[in-house]
Design a protein around this motif. Structure first.
Motif: not given
Length: 162
Positions: A48-49, A51-56
């Protein structure tokens, strides 16, 4: 498509940021791959972390890339005059309190009020544009209307970011 003014230095800074962000992509993809291999994705905090980093990261890359063609890169050393324009350093005095403030007007992508620069699109920036030394402006602020007088207009380049 409306152009966005930016200084040569500001444009170069964004180019460097974009390059750095693109270099981070492989590491994030690897972190996602490794987290996937750990098993159940529903309870995988590492996945999850990542994926969130990738999205940002992708959002910032897309934002910068979408603005690059719209930038009107301006060399501040070529500017001058007696009217408030992009790149001008303006000293203003609060007519009621006598407080003096000094700002350099820059584009929205590089203005940093804590470092002495404001956006030409900010309420103060918009009120100043096109004005001359001695002119008074009125700015709507949370505490009410503030009257300022333009004390001086100079062209010194970008304020030192340190």
């Amino acid at each position: 498509m409306e152009s966005i003014p930016i200084t040569v230095e500001g444009f170069r800074r964004l180019e460097r940021e974009l390059e750095r962000l693109k270099k981070e992509r492989p590491a994030i993809i690897l972190a996602i791959k490794e987290a996937r291999e750990e098993g159940d994705l529903r309870e995988n905090a590492g996945y999850e972390a990542a994926r969130e980093r990738q999205g940002m990261l992708e959002a910032r890359i897309n934002f910068i890339e979408s603005r690059m063609p719209r930038f009107n890169v301006i060399d501040l050393s070529t500017l001058g005059g007696d009217q408030v324009i992009f790149g001008a350093t303006v000293e203003i005095e609060d007519v009621d309190t006598g407080d003096i403030k000094k700002y350099t007007l820059l584009g929205p992508d590089e203005a940093e009020p804590s470092k002495g620069s404001i956006s030409i699109l900010s309420p103060v920036g918009l009120a100043l544009l096109g004005k001359y030394e001695g002119d008074e402006i009125v700015v709507d602020a949370p505490r009410g209307k503030i009257n300022y007088e333009i004390v001086s207009i100079t062209f010194n380049g970008v304020p030192d970011p340190s």
